[in-house]
Design an enzyme around this catalytic site. Structure first.
Site, PDB file in Angstrom:
ATOM      1  N   GLU A 611      11.563  13.791  -4.612  1.00 58.07           N
ATOM      2  CA  GLU A 611      10.275  14.350  -5.108  1.00 58.07           C
ATOM      3  C   GLU A 611      10.179  15.972  -5.242  1.00 58.07           C
ATOM      4  O   GLU A 611       9.833  16.794  -6.032  1.00 58.07           O
ATOM      5  CB  GLU A 611       9.028  13.604  -5.030  1.00 58.07           C
ATOM      6  N   ARG A 689      -4.035   9.963   1.631  1.00 58.61           N
ATOM      7  CA  ARG A 689      -3.703   8.650   0.957  1.00 58.61           C
ATOM      8  C   ARG A 689      -3.647   7.705   2.157  1.00 58.61           C
ATOM      9  O   ARG A 689      -4.373   6.625   2.225  1.00 58.61           O
ATOM     10  CB  ARG A 689      -2.458   8.403   0.306  1.00 58.61           C
ATOM     11  N   GLU A1070       5.319   0.712  -5.013  1.00 53.65           N
ATOM     12  CA  GLU A1070       4.988   1.039  -3.551  1.00 53.65           C
ATOM     13  C   GLU A1070       4.062  -0.122  -2.883  1.00 53.65           C
ATOM     14  O   GLU A1070       4.405  -0.445  -1.602  1.00 53.65           O
ATOM     15  CB  GLU A1070       4.275   2.299  -3.564  1.00 53.65           C
TER      16      GLU A1070
END
Length: 1140
Positions: A611, A689, A1070
């Protein structure tokens, strides 16, 4: 001396190489010289199987053609004279698939596809040798292959259709043992089979390519000595024993190489240079097998696969009493390595390498195997004992001597033998400790006449317990001897606290555990007895969660092509993030973004690792291309990739949880610390998160969570599937399980009691709508027969002293959206051509997750045309600009919606032509639009609405919706070694109305198995000064084929449309990963049962950090052996490995 020509065949074509370089491997030759790129480079050390090819040759001793698989990354081309090589291109292609290729594809056994050619070739080789294999043979064929995407189940299921004893019936109902009807409660339907075996074309062994006749004609021609000369290394292929001994006398330092599975790695990874290599593989005496009066002799060049098959035959034919040692050797060989290594690695090479952690040398030493050593003019036979290895990687051979053969002895009357090995992973793994143990009793008694206990992994060489064993002679085989040997071994086998390899207490305990197992085994064979031996509470605690390496099978790679005008450059990159790749290169070159085009066809896995960190390679390659003005390509070696690209963030949590005696949670405070590495990268979003998921699925009235990112001098850690969520949720489940233990209540009751309900607010004040978790929970409890199995587990634990089982059910809630709101945007471009075909482009990249397939399905459904008319070629910055990274599980949602919008634009333009010709075809309307000069190209754009959370006010929604799932797992641990088996896992996953059930089930399984690695196997080891020890598949263990649950059942929740995403679907990449923590907590459950048996206190809390490796499991099962092996450390002692 002039060099010889190297002659071999590849896929039926003759190859003549006049300048064969001994340092060139078959893999490099295939890819660079012959342009055959189907064979992949995954690790360069024979650990992943991506480079598997089949070798066929005429075996002069067996008088037949033999086929075997090898790792092309280790096979020197010079070893291939007069053999035939078959690569994946040689068995089939996209125009005509071979049945092996067809079955792996149709059973959804290929995701990113990078490991597929190697797995196909392993299966193909098995079928060439065994056209109707058993299920067991199929499972064993893949011990040397790894896959990071699929979770292995679909590969095995597809290939089991070749088995004569158990291919899948596809749920047709003809098979009473069908995997789909084995559920007591018929109301819970397992997902139907995702393929129909009857559609597969049959395997016809008569249609396989023949062995080259030219090579067959040479079978009786005498072989002559060959010489190949490289820049730095010479290779001599000796053809007779005399030649070999002469060479060794002239060049005592020459290295003998048969399989190159050790020397190849030393040359590549340790930069060692061996100017002269001699290959003795053709010499008949070194390949012979002789059955003598005292044992079976094997020539030193015999491959381990031959040794294994000869011993297996002997075990079947000879009386049991004679084959004790043979069974020990075959037990070690079973887990020694994959087929690719065993078919070329020689028994002699294994001995002479003198590895201190050898699997076989302790077995040979304990058995008293005889070694025949020869040199020019001398021949001697020595017994392998403690004197054979005088020091680290040294033997008592003189420089000009070679090992001719080894005789593995028959066992005698009253003699017993066992072999042991403990590693991080069962199959194809380097041992932590290995052992061979032998006892001979005086005739008719249980008095010890001889006792031999030999170990690998306990010193710098294979050692024998010489202080402990002589004291046991003439003693009876009883409890007193057991205590004496254990105390003796604990004292004799000492390891320094800073010993290489670390795990000092674990390794020392294993030596005692192995002897105890040996003691029990012998006792059993002798016929002896089995050896069983409403008030408020606040509880503090902490949990460490180790990091994880992405281990995508294809490492980071880039090709940069400078265009030579206006600063233009085109890059082909394996990246999840085309926009950042483009802008980084543009900024570095000082040109506008519009001069740089980044193109991505597909990646060999990403999982978050590509990423941002892919830019480390792509930016550097772009600079090289700019400076040279020429195309530049770079692909990192596995060890380089692991060293520099970072991985999942290690977390440390310190918490306090307040709860009532009833198990109701009242308050929680957690301080999270993550190791961010040397730059911020994505660490802040990852920590956010983790905080958003610190509740997992539980309503906690009073909660406070803090997160701190620690800057360290390590490579920057980065995104990894789950993105901080799994760490946050594991901490939640950790304190939840401790609450249940403290209250003395069943864990599943406490979890259910504290679970959110529909309409509840989370700790970040987002309302839970469409909360399907209770349904998932109830279905999982029912389909797993949880309560009945829990009773069975308790019964098993009462009846077994040294093996324990655990059962655990774990829920998950995962928020879907980038937490940075502006990233939740997607773009698409749809071109319709005049023949009615559609070219589709969108902002997402394909890395094996099936995104392109789903996007084609979305367009097909929107345009109401078949998928065969729609094609996606690639992702590129010149078709869809400013794209968000393919991450956060949101790519199908945002890009699918953008495609839908673009399709609606096209349909709107076609509407008038449809009205004119209501009975016309799609092609008619398209052509009419074109001839009426109506645009047949449209862009689509979508942004996720109503997102934007504020930490200051604790308001606003960070997520568009949530994905839910529940998993129930059962494990069995070996309390003596720390080994564990995953017996069964049942998963119920809510993926909304699935766009593609086959892809979604593949994602659930793949994520689960990656989580299984995170929580139970994958451990990064750093030296005290920050150097990474674990740099490849030999030291870093991801799950293999044998690691997955024996029963693995995945069901998608029915009738749960999600109104917030494209066609009522849900994200799936995920969310399932965390469900693998059910295995972690089942292991903890089993350890608790073992501890409770020792101290009768089931309520006692104990520490188990993640991952739950064999070392941690064994050390947590405290017993009389662990207490003997407590190792203190001095203040100035530097341990081998430190926690980061």
């Amino acid at each position: 001396m002039t060099a010889d020509e190297l002659v071999f065949f590849v896929n039926g074509k003759k190859v003549v190489e006049k300048n064969a370089d001994p340092e060139t491997t078959l893999l490099v030759y295939l890819r660079r010289k012959l342009g055959l790129c189907g064979t992949k480079l995954g690790c360069g050390e024979g650990g992943c199987g991506a480079c598997t090819v089949m070798i066929s040759k005429y075996d002069r001793l067996q008088n037949k053609i033999i086929h075997f698989s090898v790792n092309a990354c280790l096979a020197p081309i010079c070893s291939l004279h007069h053999v035939a090589v078959t690569t994946v291109e040689g068995i089939g292609n996209t125009k005509k698939l071979h049945p092996v290729q067809e079955r792996i594809a149709r059973s959804h056994g290929s995701q990113c596809g990078f490991c597929t050619p190697g797995i196909v070739m392993s299966m193909y080789t098995l079928l060439r040798n065994q056209p109707e294999p058993t299920v067991e043979e199929i499972e064993n064929a893949f011990q040397g292959n790894l896959c990071r995407c699929t979770g292995y189940r679909p590969i095995l299921q597809g290939f089991r259709t070749f088995a004569k004893d158990g291919g899948c019936c596809g749920g047709s109902g003809n098979n009473p043992n069908c995997c789909m009807s084995q559920t007591k409660d018929k109301t819970i339907a397992l997902s139907p089979s995702l393929f129909n075996p009857e559609d597969f074309k049959p395997l016809d062994p008569t249609q396989e390519p023949i062995f080259p006749p030219e090579l067959l004609r040479l079978k009786d021609t005498p072989r002559k000595k060959l010489h190949f000369e490289g820049e730095r290394v010479s290779w001599i292929q000796a053809s007779t024993m005399g030649e070999l001994l002469d060479l060794k006398a002239q060049h005592p330092d020459a290295k003998l190489v048969v399989g190159n599975t050790e020397i190849g790695i030393e040359m590549k990874f340790k930069n060692m240079l061996f100017p002269l290599i001699v290959c003795p593989a053709w010499i008949p005496e070194l390949n012979s097998v002789a059955h003598g009066p005292e044992g079976i002799s094997f020539g030193a060049a015999c491959p381990l696969s031959l040794v294994e098959s000869v011993l297996v035959d002997a075990i079947a034919k000879l009386p049991e009493q004679k084959t004790e040692v043979f069974r020990g050797v075959t037990e070690q060989l079973r887990w020694f390595a994959g087929k690719q290594v065993k078919s070329v690695a020689s028994i002699g090479g294994n001995i002479i390498t003198a590895s201190p952690i050898s699997d076989l040398n302790p077995v040979f030493m304990a058995s008293g195997a005889k070694l025949t050593l020869v040199s020019r003019g001398t021949k001697r036979t020595v017994r392998m004992d403690h004197t054979f290895f005088p020091g680290y990687r040294r033997t008592l051979l003189s420089p000009e001597e070679i090992l001719l053969s080894i005789e593995i002895p028959y066992s005698r009357e009253g003699e017993f033998f066992s072999a042991f090995k403990q590693a991080s992973r069962r199959e194809d793994d380097i041992a932590k400790v290995t052992s061979g143990m032998r006892v001979l009793f005086k005739p008719g008694t249980i008095e010890v006449q001889e006792l031999s206990l030999c170990f690998g992994g306990m010193a710098n060489r294979t050692i024998s317990a010489l202080k402990t064993t002589p004291k046991q002679l003439s003693k009876s085989w009883n409890e007193e001897l057991l205590q004496d040997v254990c105390a003796g071994l604990a004292e004799e086998l000492h390891l320094a606290p800073d010993a290489p390899g670390g795990m000092v207490e674990f390794r020392r305990t294993l030596t005692l555990s192995f002897f105890f197992k040996f003691y029990l085994t012998v006792l059993q064979k002798l016929g002896g007895a089995d050896h069983e031996g409403g008030s408020f509470i606040a509880s503090p605690g902490e949990l460490y969660i180790g990091g994880q390496e992405h281990f995508y099978l294809e490492t980071n790679c880039t090709i940069a092509v400078p265009k030579g005008e206006a600063g233009e450059m085109e890059l082909f990159v394996g990246t999840q993030n085309t926009m950042k790749t483009q802008s980084f290169v543009a900024k570095m070159l000082g040109v506008p973004d519009n001069r740089i085009v980044v193109r991505v066809k597909r990646m060999g896995g990403g999982f978050g690792g590509k990423e941002t960190r892919s830019t480390v390679v792509s930016t550097a390659v772009a600079l090289a291309a700019y400076k040279t003005g020429r195309p530049v390509r770079c692909m990192l070696d596995r060890d380089e990739d692991m060293l520099i690209t970072g991985g999942r963030h290690p977390f440390l949590a310190k918490y306090k949880v307040g709860f009532m005696k009833t198990g109701n949670i009242v308050a929680l405070e957690v301080a999270h610390f993550s190791n961010g590495g040397n730059t911020e990268d994505l660490s802040r979003s990852i920590m956010e998160r983790a905080l958003f998921h610190m509740d997992n699925t539980y309503k906690i009235p009073n909660i406070r969570g803090t997160g701190r990112i620690c800057k360290t001098n390590l490579p920057s850690n980065t995104a990894f599937r789950g993105f901080g969520g799994p760490q946050g949720m594991l901490i939640a489940e950790h304190w939840m399980s401790e609450v249940a233990v403290t209250c003395g209540l069943p864990a599943e009751e406490v979890r259910r009691k504290n679970m959110y309900k529909e309409g509840d607010l989370t700790h970040f004040n987002q309302k839970l709508e469409g909360f399907t978790l209770p349904r998932c929970w109830d279905e999982c409890i029912a389909s797993s027969q949880y309560h009945a199995r829990k009773m069975e587990v308790e019964k098993f634990n009462r009846e077994n002293c040294w093996k324990k089982r655990g059962l655990c059910i774990i829920p998950t809630k995962f928020g879907i959206s980038f937490t940075l709101p502006f990233l939740n945007q997607g773009g698409a471009l749809v071109h319709v051509y005049t023949d009615g075909s559609v070219l589709l482009t969108h902002g997402g990249t394909e890395m094996g997750q099936g995104l392109h397939t789903k996007m084609v399905q979305v367009a097909s459904r929107a345009l109401k045309i078949p998928t065969s008319k729609i094609h996606i070629t690639e992702t590129s910055t010149n078709t869809v600009p400013n794209t968000s990274p393919t991450a956060a599980s949101a790519s199908a949602d945002i890009n699918g919606q953008a495609i839908y919008e673009a399709c609606q634009t096209i349909l709107k333009r076609l509407e008038p032509f449809k009205k004119k010709k209501p009975k016309g075809s799609w092609e008619d309307w398209v052509m009419d639009a074109y001839t009426s000069a109506v645009s047949l190209s449209a862009t689509g754009f979508y942004k996720t609405p109503n997102l934007g959370y504020s930490f200051e006010t604790n308001s606003g929604n960070p997520f568009h919706y949530f994905s839910y799932g529940v998993a129930c797992s059962e494990v069995e641990i070996d309390c003596l070694t720390g080994d564990h088996k995953n017996l069964r896992t049942d998963i119920i996953m809510d993926v909304g109305s699935s766009l593609n059930p086959a892809i979604d089930i593949g994602q659930v399984e793949g994520a689960f198995v990656q989580g299984l690695g995170l929580f139970t196997m994958e451990e990064l080891h750093y030296s005290p000064d920050g150097s990474l020890h674990t740099r490849g598949p030999s030291t870093y263990k991801i799950p293999a084929f044998g690691s997955i649950p024996i029963e693995f059942r995945v069901s998608l929740l029915r009738d749960c449309p999600n109104k917030r995403a494209i066609y009522a679907s849900k994200a799936v990449g995920e969310p399932p990963l965390f469900l693998a923590s059910s295995i972690f907590f089942a292991i903890k459950d089993a350890i608790r049962a073992a501890r409770a048996q020792r101290d009768n206190n089931a309520k006692q809390l104990f520490q188990l950090d993640s991952p739950a490796t064999p070392e941690k499991i064994r050390n947590a099962c405290v017993d009389q052996f662990t207490t003997l092996c407590i190792t203190g450390t001095s203040e100035n002692c530097k341990s081998w490995s430190v926690r980061v």
